[in-house]
Design a protein around this motif. Structure first.
Motif, PDB file in Angstrom:
ATOM      1  N   ASP A   1       9.135  10.215 -15.077  1.00 16.13           N
ATOM      2  CA  ASP A   1       8.516  11.339 -15.784  1.00 16.13           C
ATOM      3  C   ASP A   1       7.574  10.874 -16.903  1.00 16.13           C
ATOM      4  OD1 ASP A   1      10.415  10.337 -17.539  1.00 16.13           O
ATOM      5  OD2 ASP A   1      11.233  12.302 -18.094  1.00 16.13           O
ATOM      6  N   ALA A   2       7.121   9.632 -16.829  1.00 19.06           N
ATOM      7  CA  ALA A   2       6.193   9.131 -17.842  1.00 19.06           C
ATOM      8  C   ALA A   2       4.923   9.984 -17.858  1.00 19.06           C
ATOM      9  CB  ALA A   2       5.830   7.674 -17.555  1.00 19.06           C
ATOM     10  N   PRO A   3       4.326  10.201 -19.023  1.00 18.38           N
ATOM     11  CA  PRO A   3       3.120  11.035 -19.084  1.00 18.38           C
ATOM     12  C   PRO A   3       1.914  10.437 -18.367  1.00 18.38           C
ATOM     13  CG  PRO A   3       3.569  10.026 -21.218  1.00 18.38           C
ATOM     14  CD  PRO A   3       4.761   9.772 -20.360  1.00 18.38           C
ATOM     15  N   VAL A   4       1.898   9.115 -18.206  1.00 17.88           N
ATOM     16  CA  VAL A   4       0.765   8.448 -17.557  1.00 17.88           C
ATOM     17  C   VAL A   4       1.276   7.614 -16.386  1.00 17.88           C
ATOM     18  CG1 VAL A   4      -1.207   6.902 -17.847  1.00 17.88           C
ATOM     19  CG2 VAL A   4      -0.430   8.310 -19.783  1.00 17.88           C
ATOM     20  N   VAL A   5       0.619   7.782 -15.237  1.00 16.25           N
ATOM     21  CA  VAL A   5       0.924   6.953 -14.071  1.00 16.25           C
ATOM     22  C   VAL A   5      -0.325   6.182 -13.668  1.00 16.25           C
ATOM     23  CG1 VAL A   5       1.649   6.899 -11.654  1.00 16.25           C
ATOM     24  CG2 VAL A   5       2.696   8.545 -13.227  1.00 16.25           C
ATOM     25  N   MET A   6      -0.181   4.885 -13.585  1.00 16.68           N
ATOM     26  CA  MET A   6      -1.258   4.038 -13.081  1.00 16.68           C
ATOM     27  C   MET A   6      -0.890   3.560 -11.681  1.00 16.68           C
ATOM     28  SD  MET A   6      -3.015   0.572 -14.631  1.00 16.68           S
ATOM     29  CE  MET A   6      -1.691  -0.556 -14.193  1.00 16.68           C
ATOM     30  N   ILE A   7      -1.676   3.946 -10.698  1.00 12.07           N
ATOM     31  CA  ILE A   7      -1.481   3.481  -9.331  1.00 12.07           C
ATOM     32  C   ILE A   7      -2.378   2.270  -9.126  1.00 12.07           C
ATOM     33  CG2 ILE A   7      -1.607   4.076  -6.891  1.00 12.07           C
ATOM     34  CD1 ILE A   7      -1.390   7.028  -7.716  1.00 12.07           C
ATOM     35  N   GLU A   8      -1.779   1.206  -8.633  1.00 13.08           N
ATOM     36  CA  GLU A   8      -2.508  -0.051  -8.445  1.00 13.08           C
ATOM     37  C   GLU A   8      -2.592  -0.373  -6.957  1.00 13.08           C
ATOM     38  OE1 GLU A   8      -1.948  -4.831  -9.437  1.00 13.08           O
ATOM     39  OE2 GLU A   8      -0.603  -3.367 -10.338  1.00 13.08           O
ATOM     40  N   TYR A   9      -3.808  -0.534  -6.454  1.00  9.59           N
ATOM     41  CA  TYR A   9      -4.055  -0.916  -5.066  1.00  9.59           C
ATOM     42  C   TYR A   9      -4.478  -2.377  -5.067  1.00  9.59           C
ATOM     43  CZ  TYR A   9      -4.298   4.177  -4.542  1.00  9.59           C
ATOM     44  OH  TYR A   9      -4.026   5.523  -4.583  1.00  9.59           O
ATOM     45  N   ALA A  10      -3.670  -3.257  -4.451  1.00  9.62           N
ATOM     46  CA  ALA A  10      -3.952  -4.685  -4.589  1.00  9.62           C
ATOM     47  C   ALA A  10      -3.532  -5.482  -3.359  1.00  9.62           C
ATOM     48  CB  ALA A  10      -3.260  -5.232  -5.837  1.00  9.62           C
TER      49      ALA A  10
ATOM     50  N   PRO B   1      -8.669  -5.589  -7.361  1.00  9.26           N
ATOM     51  CA  PRO B   1      -7.773  -4.443  -7.509  1.00  9.26           C
ATOM     52  C   PRO B   1      -8.549  -3.155  -7.805  1.00  9.26           C
ATOM     53  CG  PRO B   1      -7.838  -5.674  -9.568  1.00  9.26           C
ATOM     54  CD  PRO B   1      -8.699  -6.436  -8.584  1.00  9.26           C
ATOM     55  N   SER B   2      -7.970  -2.045  -7.381  1.00  9.91           N
ATOM     56  CA  SER B   2      -8.480  -0.719  -7.720  1.00  9.91           C
ATOM     57  C   SER B   2      -7.324   0.087  -8.294  1.00  9.91           C
ATOM     58  CB  SER B   2      -9.058  -0.012  -6.494  1.00  9.91           C
ATOM     59  OG  SER B   2     -10.233  -0.650  -6.044  1.00  9.91           O
ATOM     60  N   PHE B   3      -7.633   1.008  -9.187  1.00  4.17           N
ATOM     61  CA  PHE B   3      -6.590   1.736  -9.906  1.00  4.17           C
ATOM     62  C   PHE B   3      -6.916   3.220 -10.010  1.00  4.17           C
ATOM     63  CE2 PHE B   3      -7.092  -2.542 -11.564  1.00  4.17           C
ATOM     64  CZ  PHE B   3      -5.798  -3.043 -11.620  1.00  4.17           C
ATOM     65  N   LEU B   4      -5.876   4.015 -10.153  1.00  2.00           N
ATOM     66  CA  LEU B   4      -5.986   5.403 -10.607  1.00  2.00           C
ATOM     67  C   LEU B   4      -5.083   5.550 -11.814  1.00  2.00           C
ATOM     68  CD1 LEU B   4      -5.737   7.552  -7.332  1.00  2.00           C
ATOM     69  CD2 LEU B   4      -7.791   7.119  -8.694  1.00  2.00           C
ATOM     70  N   ILE B   5      -5.627   6.052 -12.903  1.00  2.00           N
ATOM     71  CA  ILE B   5      -4.842   6.287 -14.115  1.00  2.00           C
ATOM     72  C   ILE B   5      -4.860   7.778 -14.387  1.00  2.00           C
ATOM     73  CG2 ILE B   5      -4.604   5.801 -16.582  1.00  2.00           C
ATOM     74  CD1 ILE B   5      -5.980   3.114 -16.068  1.00  2.00           C
ATOM     75  N   ASN B   6      -3.786   8.439 -14.028  1.00  2.00           N
ATOM     76  CA  ASN B   6      -3.715   9.907 -14.077  1.00  2.00           C
ATOM     77  C   ASN B   6      -4.943  10.536 -13.414  1.00  2.00           C
ATOM     78  OD1 ASN B   6      -1.238   9.789 -15.333  1.00  2.00           O
ATOM     79  ND2 ASN B   6      -1.775  11.213 -16.973  1.00  2.00           N
ATOM     80  N   GLY B   7      -5.323   9.977 -12.271  1.00  2.00           N
ATOM     81  CA  GLY B   7      -6.425  10.536 -11.518  1.00  2.00           C
ATOM     82  C   GLY B   7      -7.789  10.003 -11.871  1.00  2.00           C
ATOM     83  N   ARG B   8      -7.875   9.078 -12.808  1.00  2.00           N
ATOM     84  CA  ARG B   8      -9.164   8.493 -13.175  1.00  2.00           C
ATOM     85  C   ARG B   8      -9.333   7.147 -12.475  1.00  2.00           C
ATOM     86  NH1 ARG B   8     -11.190   4.570 -17.786  1.00  2.00           N
ATOM     87  NH2 ARG B   8     -13.340   4.473 -17.070  1.00  2.00           N
ATOM     88  N   PRO B   9     -10.300   7.010 -11.555  1.00  2.00           N
ATOM     89  CA  PRO B   9     -10.494   5.742 -10.857  1.00  2.00           C
ATOM     90  C   PRO B   9     -11.032   4.654 -11.784  1.00  2.00           C
ATOM     91  CG  PRO B   9     -11.514   7.582  -9.669  1.00  2.00           C
ATOM     92  CD  PRO B   9     -11.203   8.062 -11.050  1.00  2.00           C
ATOM     93  N   VAL B  10     -10.440   3.485 -11.665  1.00  2.00           N
ATOM     94  CA  VAL B  10     -10.926   2.296 -12.350  1.00  2.00           C
ATOM     95  C   VAL B  10     -10.947   1.183 -11.310  1.00  2.00           C
ATOM     96  CG1 VAL B  10     -10.478   0.584 -14.149  1.00  2.00           C
ATOM     97  CG2 VAL B  10      -9.968   2.993 -14.583  1.00  2.00           C
ATOM     98  N   ALA B  11     -12.083   0.538 -11.126  1.00  2.00           N
ATOM     99  CA  ALA B  11     -12.210  -0.475 -10.091  1.00  2.00           C
ATOM    100  C   ALA B  11     -12.449  -1.841 -10.698  1.00  2.00           C
ATOM    101  CB  ALA B  11     -13.359  -0.120  -9.143  1.00  2.00           C
ATOM    102  N   GLY B  12     -11.770  -2.833 -10.193  1.00  2.00           N
ATOM    103  CA  GLY B  12     -11.990  -4.202 -10.617  1.00  2.00           C
ATOM    104  C   GLY B  12     -11.062  -4.645 -11.726  1.00  2.00           C
TER     105      GLY B  12
END
Length: 243
Positions: free
Chosen positions: A76-85, A209-220
């Protein structure tokens, strides 16, 4: 070897197109395994402004499964970072060694952040095998230990053949190596990896790596400051929404 992953877009709305555009800014050369260590190419051409590219609809990709062995942090953390690697990705290893521990210490331990791993093997058969092995280690509660061993300095240069994966499992403390071997070659492992791949390809990710941080894409492999700013902004938004 598993069949080629589908690149059918995810049915989650127009946000996918924006995510594809943002993630597409990260060039293959920014994250390929033989890119120069410490070179400027480690940083993808993505805005560091955490207000840019936030796509709340993509937050639904966070699984928030408390029993997920490939995740760390409160469900239930307020922020989820999904990591694609990918375990053969040099800059994924750099992130795992240099940045991720800092994020865990600063944000996971205080309950702000949850990190959810997605296997995104893009460098061929050994990447696929390493992804299945990581999943298999997770079946015995040793995913993050396997992750650390596979991303240790110099580890990827030894390859990810069967004997090497067995050695990494032993290093990670996997208790039942017979079960590990069976799990690595199982249909369940292939399906789990394929599911993660399809999710990443559906977002338009083409590099790791590519990431989503609460729905915000961050690449690299972005600098620590980019992740800090994005996490702080996501937390502020989540707090404002009453999470």
């Amino acid at each position: 070897m598993s069949s080629s992953p589908s690149r059918k877009p995810l049915a989650i709305g127009a946000g996918v197109l924006v995510a594809a555009l943002l993630l597409g800014f990260a060039s293959y050369t920014a994250t390929k395994p033989d890119a120069p260590a410490g070179g400027s190419s480690a940083v993808a051409d993505v805005s560091a402004d955490p207000r840019d590219g936030a796509l709340p609809g993509l937050e639904r990709l966070a699984r928030r499964d408390a029993a997920d062995p490939l995740a760390v942090g409160r469900a239930d953390a307020p922020v989820v970072m999904i990591e694609y690697a990918d375990f053969q990705c040099g800059y994924c290893g750099k992130f795992a060694r240099d940045t991720e521990p800092e994020l865990i210490k600063k944000y996971v331990e205080d309950g702000t952040l949850r990190i959810e791993w997605r296997n995104f093997p893009i460098f061929g058969e050994e990447s696929e095998a390493a992804a299945r092995a990581a999943w298999a280690a997770g079946r015995q509660g040793r995913f993050w230990e396997f992750h650390a061993a596979a991303y240790a300095e110099g580890a990827k240069e030894k390859g990810f053949g069967k004997d090497r994966l067995d050695a990494l499992a032993r290093e990670a403390g996997v208790a039942d190596l017979g079960r590990f071997t069976q799990d690595v070659d199982s249909d369940a492992a292939r399906q789990a990896v394929k599911k993660d791949q399809e999710e990443a390809y559906g977002l338009g990710a083409t590099s790791t790596p590519s990431f989503l941080i609460n729905g915000r894409p961050v690449a690299g492999a972005q600098p620590m400051a980019t992740f800090t700013e994005a996490i702080e902004a996501a937390k502020q938004t989540a707090d404002g929404n009453g999470r």
